[in-house]
Design a protein around this motif. Structure first.
Motif, PDB file in Angstrom:
ATOM      1  N   LYS A  16       0.839  -1.205   0.000  1.00  0.00           N
ATOM      2  CA  LYS A  16       0.000   0.000   0.000  1.00  0.00           C
ATOM      3  C   LYS A  16       0.869   1.248   0.000  1.00  0.00           C
ATOM      4  CE  LYS A  16      -3.861   0.745   0.234  1.00  0.00           C
ATOM      5  NZ  LYS A  16      -4.824   1.191  -0.819  1.00  0.00           N
ATOM      6  N   ARG A  17       1.911   1.243   0.797  1.00  0.00           N
ATOM      7  CA  ARG A  17       2.810   2.404   0.860  1.00  0.00           C
ATOM      8  C   ARG A  17       3.417   2.668  -0.514  1.00  0.00           C
ATOM      9  NH1 ARG A  17       5.411   0.606   5.030  1.00  0.00           N
ATOM     10  NH2 ARG A  17       7.083  -0.357   3.814  1.00  0.00           N
ATOM     11  N   ALA A  18       3.836   1.609  -1.201  1.00  0.00           N
ATOM     12  CA  ALA A  18       4.427   1.756  -2.530  1.00  0.00           C
ATOM     13  C   ALA A  18       3.390   2.210  -3.551  1.00  0.00           C
ATOM     14  CB  ALA A  18       5.050   0.438  -2.971  1.00  0.00           C
ATOM     15  N   GLN A  19       2.172   1.709  -3.442  1.00  0.00           N
ATOM     16  CA  GLN A  19       1.126   2.110  -4.387  1.00  0.00           C
ATOM     17  C   GLN A  19       0.750   3.583  -4.220  1.00  0.00           C
ATOM     18  OE1 GLN A  19      -2.084  -0.930  -3.997  1.00  0.00           O
ATOM     19  NE2 GLN A  19      -1.528  -1.435  -6.108  1.00  0.00           N
ATOM     20  N   VAL A  20       0.763   4.055  -2.990  1.00  0.00           N
ATOM     21  CA  VAL A  20       0.494   5.480  -2.762  1.00  0.00           C
ATOM     22  C   VAL A  20       1.562   6.320  -3.453  1.00  0.00           C
ATOM     23  CG1 VAL A  20       0.416   7.295  -1.005  1.00  0.00           C
ATOM     24  CG2 VAL A  20      -0.804   5.146  -0.620  1.00  0.00           C
ATOM     25  N   LEU A  21       2.808   5.891  -3.325  1.00  0.00           N
ATOM     26  CA  LEU A  21       3.898   6.594  -4.004  1.00  0.00           C
ATOM     27  C   LEU A  21       3.685   6.582  -5.514  1.00  0.00           C
ATOM     28  CD1 LEU A  21       6.670   7.943  -4.138  1.00  0.00           C
ATOM     29  CD2 LEU A  21       7.705   5.664  -3.937  1.00  0.00           C
ATOM     30  N   CYS A  22       3.320   5.430  -6.059  1.00  0.00           N
ATOM     31  CA  CYS A  22       3.068   5.325  -7.501  1.00  0.00           C
ATOM     32  C   CYS A  22       1.932   6.251  -7.935  1.00  0.00           C
ATOM     33  CB  CYS A  22       2.724   3.889  -7.875  1.00  0.00           C
ATOM     34  SG  CYS A  22       4.105   2.737  -7.757  1.00  0.00           S
ATOM     35  N   PHE A  23       0.921   6.383  -7.084  1.00  0.00           N
ATOM     36  CA  PHE A  23      -0.203   7.269  -7.402  1.00  0.00           C
ATOM     37  C   PHE A  23       0.282   8.703  -7.585  1.00  0.00           C
ATOM     38  CE2 PHE A  23      -3.554  10.173  -5.884  1.00  0.00           C
ATOM     39  CZ  PHE A  23      -4.542   9.897  -6.813  1.00  0.00           C
ATOM     40  N   TRP A  32      -1.570  25.014   2.735  1.00  0.00           N
ATOM     41  CA  TRP A  32      -0.906  25.137   1.444  1.00  0.00           C
ATOM     42  C   TRP A  32       0.290  24.183   1.377  1.00  0.00           C
ATOM     43  CZ3 TRP A  32      -0.370  31.166   0.461  1.00  0.00           C
ATOM     44  CH2 TRP A  32      -1.647  31.733   0.486  1.00  0.00           C
ATOM     45  N   TYR A  33       0.586  23.727   0.178  1.00  0.00           N
ATOM     46  CA  TYR A  33       1.774  22.914  -0.125  1.00  0.00           C
ATOM     47  C   TYR A  33       1.743  21.522   0.516  1.00  0.00           C
ATOM     48  CZ  TYR A  33       3.067  27.793  -0.867  1.00  0.00           C
ATOM     49  OH  TYR A  33       3.050  29.114  -1.232  1.00  0.00           O
ATOM     50  N   LEU A  34       0.563  21.068   0.895  1.00  0.00           N
ATOM     51  CA  LEU A  34       0.439  19.700   1.405  1.00  0.00           C
ATOM     52  C   LEU A  34       0.284  18.721   0.249  1.00  0.00           C
ATOM     53  CD1 LEU A  34      -2.025  20.329   4.385  1.00  0.00           C
ATOM     54  CD2 LEU A  34       0.474  20.131   4.479  1.00  0.00           C
ATOM     55  N   GLU A  35      -0.511  19.139  -0.745  1.00  0.00           N
ATOM     56  CA  GLU A  35      -0.724  18.336  -1.950  1.00  0.00           C
ATOM     57  C   GLU A  35      -0.934  19.265  -3.131  1.00  0.00           C
ATOM     58  OE1 GLU A  35      -3.167  15.001  -2.338  1.00  0.00           O
ATOM     59  OE2 GLU A  35      -3.154  14.447  -0.219  1.00  0.00           O
ATOM     60  N   TRP A  36      -0.307  18.954  -4.250  1.00  0.00           N
ATOM     61  CA  TRP A  36      -0.481  19.767  -5.452  1.00  0.00           C
ATOM     62  C   TRP A  36      -1.950  19.830  -5.872  1.00  0.00           C
ATOM     63  CZ3 TRP A  36       2.461  22.745  -8.852  1.00  0.00           C
ATOM     64  CH2 TRP A  36       3.797  22.868  -8.525  1.00  0.00           C
ATOM     65  N   HIS A  37      -2.638  18.717  -5.769  1.00  0.00           N
ATOM     66  CA  HIS A  37      -4.042  18.677  -6.177  1.00  0.00           C
ATOM     67  C   HIS A  37      -4.854  19.699  -5.391  1.00  0.00           C
ATOM     68  CE1 HIS A  37      -7.876  16.012  -6.877  1.00  0.00           C
ATOM     69  NE2 HIS A  37      -7.921  17.161  -7.521  1.00  0.00           N
ATOM     70  N   LEU A  38      -4.672  19.706  -4.078  1.00  0.00           N
ATOM     71  CA  LEU A  38      -5.388  20.670  -3.245  1.00  0.00           C
ATOM     72  C   LEU A  38      -4.960  22.089  -3.575  1.00  0.00           C
ATOM     73  CD1 LEU A  38      -7.325  21.367  -0.978  1.00  0.00           C
ATOM     74  CD2 LEU A  38      -5.496  20.896   0.667  1.00  0.00           C
ATOM     75  N   PHE A  85      -4.975  19.556 -25.021  1.00  0.00           N
ATOM     76  CA  PHE A  85      -5.041  19.255 -23.583  1.00  0.00           C
ATOM     77  C   PHE A  85      -5.830  17.985 -23.306  1.00  0.00           C
ATOM     78  CE2 PHE A  85      -7.230  19.476 -19.498  1.00  0.00           C
ATOM     79  CZ  PHE A  85      -6.189  19.762 -18.631  1.00  0.00           C
ATOM     80  N   ASP A  86      -5.303  17.172 -22.396  1.00  0.00           N
ATOM     81  CA  ASP A  86      -6.017  16.008 -21.874  1.00  0.00           C
ATOM     82  C   ASP A  86      -5.596  15.853 -20.425  1.00  0.00           C
ATOM     83  OD1 ASP A  86      -7.106  13.545 -21.164  1.00  0.00           O
ATOM     84  OD2 ASP A  86      -6.773  12.676 -23.140  1.00  0.00           O
ATOM     85  N   ALA A  87      -6.565  15.885 -19.529  1.00  0.00           N
ATOM     86  CA  ALA A  87      -6.264  15.861 -18.094  1.00  0.00           C
ATOM     87  C   ALA A  87      -5.507  14.619 -17.667  1.00  0.00           C
ATOM     88  CB  ALA A  87      -7.571  15.975 -17.299  1.00  0.00           C
ATOM     89  N   VAL A  88      -5.591  13.556 -18.446  1.00  0.00           N
ATOM     90  CA  VAL A  88      -4.875  12.328 -18.084  1.00  0.00           C
ATOM     91  C   VAL A  88      -3.369  12.574 -18.010  1.00  0.00           C
ATOM     92  CG1 VAL A  88      -4.501  11.409 -20.414  1.00  0.00           C
ATOM     93  CG2 VAL A  88      -4.833   9.836 -18.497  1.00  0.00           C
ATOM     94  N   ASN A  89      -2.896  13.594 -18.705  1.00  0.00           N
ATOM     95  CA  ASN A  89      -1.473  13.919 -18.704  1.00  0.00           C
ATOM     96  C   ASN A  89      -1.074  14.820 -17.533  1.00  0.00           C
ATOM     97  OD1 ASN A  89      -1.048  12.530 -21.177  1.00  0.00           O
ATOM     98  ND2 ASN A  89      -1.826  14.303 -22.300  1.00  0.00           N
ATOM     99  N   TYR A  90      -2.037  15.160 -16.685  1.00  0.00           N
ATOM    100  CA  TYR A  90      -1.787  16.070 -15.564  1.00  0.00           C
ATOM    101  C   TYR A  90      -2.026  15.391 -14.215  1.00  0.00           C
ATOM    102  CZ  TYR A  90      -1.492  19.858 -18.957  1.00  0.00           C
ATOM    103  OH  TYR A  90      -1.105  20.658 -19.994  1.00  0.00           O
ATOM    104  N   LYS A  91      -2.099  14.079 -14.213  1.00  0.00           N
ATOM    105  CA  LYS A  91      -2.375  13.344 -12.980  1.00  0.00           C
ATOM    106  C   LYS A  91      -1.202  13.374 -12.013  1.00  0.00           C
ATOM    107  CE  LYS A  91      -4.211   9.293 -13.761  1.00  0.00           C
ATOM    108  NZ  LYS A  91      -4.486   8.018 -14.481  1.00  0.00           N
ATOM    109  N   ILE A  92      -0.080  13.937 -12.442  1.00  0.00           N
ATOM    110  CA  ILE A  92       1.089  14.058 -11.591  1.00  0.00           C
ATOM    111  C   ILE A  92       0.795  14.932 -10.371  1.00  0.00           C
ATOM    112  CG2 ILE A  92       2.045  16.088 -12.756  1.00  0.00           C
ATOM    113  CD1 ILE A  92       4.070  13.066 -11.459  1.00  0.00           C
ATOM    114  N   ILE A  93      -0.265  15.709 -10.398  1.00  0.00           N
ATOM    115  CA  ILE A  93      -0.633  16.520  -9.235  1.00  0.00           C
ATOM    116  C   ILE A  93      -1.189  15.655  -8.109  1.00  0.00           C
ATOM    117  CG2 ILE A  93      -1.102  18.572 -10.628  1.00  0.00           C
ATOM    118  CD1 ILE A  93      -4.125  18.025 -10.178  1.00  0.00           C
ATOM    119  N   GLY A  94      -1.410  14.373  -8.370  1.00  0.00           N
ATOM    120  CA  GLY A  94      -1.955  13.488  -7.353  1.00  0.00           C
ATOM    121  C   GLY A  94      -3.453  13.342  -7.486  1.00  0.00           C
ATOM    122  N   ALA A  95      -3.920  13.047  -8.695  1.00  0.00           N
ATOM    123  CA  ALA A  95      -5.352  12.916  -8.958  1.00  0.00           C
ATOM    124  C   ALA A  95      -5.614  11.649  -9.757  1.00  0.00           C
ATOM    125  CB  ALA A  95      -5.867  14.132  -9.737  1.00  0.00           C
ATOM    126  N   SER A  96      -6.727  11.004  -9.442  1.00  0.00           N
ATOM    127  CA  SER A  96      -7.162   9.850 -10.225  1.00  0.00           C
ATOM    128  C   SER A  96      -7.801  10.339 -11.520  1.00  0.00           C
ATOM    129  CB  SER A  96      -8.181   9.040  -9.425  1.00  0.00           C
ATOM    130  OG  SER A  96      -9.390   9.788  -9.267  1.00  0.00           O
TER     131      SER A  96
END
Length: 469
Positions: free
Chosen positions: A129-136, A311-317, A385-396
């Motif tokens: 789980k810890r590794a999968q969170v990192l991958c996310f 602020w700065y806790l998560e890029w998505h937020l 633009f396609d949001a799938v390419n911006y998931k690096i912010i920590g979004a599904s």
């Protein structure tokens, strides 16, 4: 199996400790992590029961490093000083976790260390789980899937494993496989919130919004002990299904009030986790020109988000906060947040900076969109633009999809109806039953004076009538 002063944790792996209470705290922590419980702080009890336990100390250091980093160093030092006498399992966990929480880590190496750990100790689902969170947060569902598939043969009837299998399958667009995995997980443990969450994703992908709501509301009786994130996120999915299924907006507002915002009243809530789901829902409502139904709720939320501790806790937020602040007139605060993001980006390694550049572009675009400068917002985003390419912010996929909606609206508001049609049709290939997309398509064809607008409008109304009454 080790003996003497060694005991075994719930995975059956050796842990150097004399304390049954230390092992009990570690095992409880595993359950809290995998079940998204709100009692993850139980791991802080492990070092109290045995200050020399390497596993207890390193897991406690990892837990506390995100909320109170100043408390992590003594725990790390305790783990290091006792490492010589630890089990091979503990040494492997220490190596992986110690690197994970080190400053300026390389994420790929952090995943590799966890991969090595899971190769040798495949029953350790907490490390998975810890590794999968990192991958996310790396937007690497492919790596996440590789990890879970690596340990699946050793865990074929275990609790939690199939929810952990289903999610990366979802993110990779393998919906049939994801559904099969999630249903298997639900058979093993119908109260597993991650499996429930995966099944809801599948219902939403299929545009079966009424069925999704019925399923999740039936499951909701098991959510009382969930973390603030998981509790409000599951309810966020319910609210989204009401919204996308064209239910009464009052139902959406009720979910927001009673199951998202109300979470803040709990003494053990984690506000940032609540705010993420709250602002994500209000952006969807705003895009659908329905924010007035929510009265001053966006203003209240934005006022909370002026607090820099969030602020700065998560890029998505942060991205969503920029929109909320700008949209409610807190422009100077939004500018401060944006400048802070730029400063943080400049301090990242070259590799990380390259990955997160898109995240900054999205942040700037949402800031401009919130201010009402649609032209500037559009210019900040890529032509295709396609949001799938911006998931690096920590979004599904589901969380990021709102940015596709923003993109389409920016195209329409800037008079690019033909490009908007292309973007809408691309999204409809994924979700043909999404009424809002058909409404946007109707608008685009109307802008071009095309007669197809009438039949498209009829299609939207027919779909709407198949959902909620």
């Amino acid at each position: 199996m080790e003996n003497g002063s060694f005991k075994v944790d719930k995975w059956g792996y050796g842990v150097k400790t004399h304390s049954d209470s230390c092992i009990a705290a570690i095992n409880s922590y595993y359950d809290q992590v995998l079940g998204y419980g709100r009692e993850r702080s139980v791991i802080m009890e492990a070092p109290k029961h045995d200050p020399c336990c390497v596993l207890g100390n390193i897991l406690a250091a990892h837990y506390i490093s995100s909320s109170d980093p100043s408390r992590a160093p003594p725990l790390l030092e305790a783990a290091k000083s006792n490492l010589e006498n630890a089990s091979l399992y503990e040494k492997s966990v220490f190596e992986a976790v110690n690197y994970l929480i080190s400053p300026n880590r390389d994420d790929d190496l952090a995943v590799e260390l966890h991969s090595q750990l899971l190769r040798d100790f495949p029953k350790d689902l907490a490390s998975l789980k810890r590794a999968q969170v990192l991958c996310f947060y790396m937007a690497r569902a492919d790596l996440s899937l590789e990890l879970v598939e690596k340990v699946l043969p050793a865990n074929e009837e275990e609790n939690y494993i199939y929810g952990m299998l289903a999610f990366p399958l979802l993110e990779l667009g393998r919906y049939a496989d994801a559904e099969k995995a999630a249903k298997k997980g639900f058979e093993i443990n119908s109260a597993d919130p991650w499996t429930q969450h995966a099944l809801c994703h599948i219902y939403q992908y299929q545009c079966c919004f009424k069925e999704a709501v019925q399923f999740m509301e039936k499951c909701s009786s098991s959510w009382g002990s969930l973390s603030s994130f998981m509790y409000t996120h599951n309810w966020w999915h319910v609210a989204l299904c009401y919204l996308e299924g064209h239910s009464s907006l009052e139902r959406v507002r009720e979910v927001y009030d009673l199951h998202i915002w109300k979470e803040l009243e709990r003494s053990d809530s984690t506000p940032a986790e609540v705010y993420l789901n709250a602002v994500a829902l209000l952006l969807r409502v705003h895009i659908r020109d329905a924010i007035d139904v929510f009265e001053d709720r966006l203003k209240i939320l934005a006022n909370r988000l002026t607090d820099k501790s969030f602020w700065y806790l998560e890029w998505h937020l942060d991205v969503l906060t920029l929109w909320a602040l700008a949209c409610t007139g807190e422009v100077s605060k939004a500018e401060d947040l944006l400048e802070g993001l730029k400063a943080r980006l400049s301090k990242m390694s070259k590799k990380k900076r390259g990955l997160m550049q898109r995240g900054l572009q999205l942040a700037e675009a949402l800031f401009q969109y919130g201010k009402g400068d649609d032209k500037a917002a559009l210019e900040l985003l890529e032509p295709e633009f396609d949001a799938v390419n911006y998931k690096i912010i920590g979004a599904s996929d589901e969380q990021a999809d709102v940015f596709n909606e923003v993109w389409i609206i920016l195209l329409l508001n800037n008079g690019h109806a033909t490009r908007a049609i292309e973007a809408i049709e691309k999204q409809l290939k994924k979700r043909e039953g999404a009424v809002f997309l058909w409404r946007l398509l109707e608008r685009a064809h109307t802008m071009l004076g095309r007669k197809e607008a009438t039949s498209i409008g009829e299609k939207a109304r027919a779909l709407q009538n198949t959902y909620f009454s």
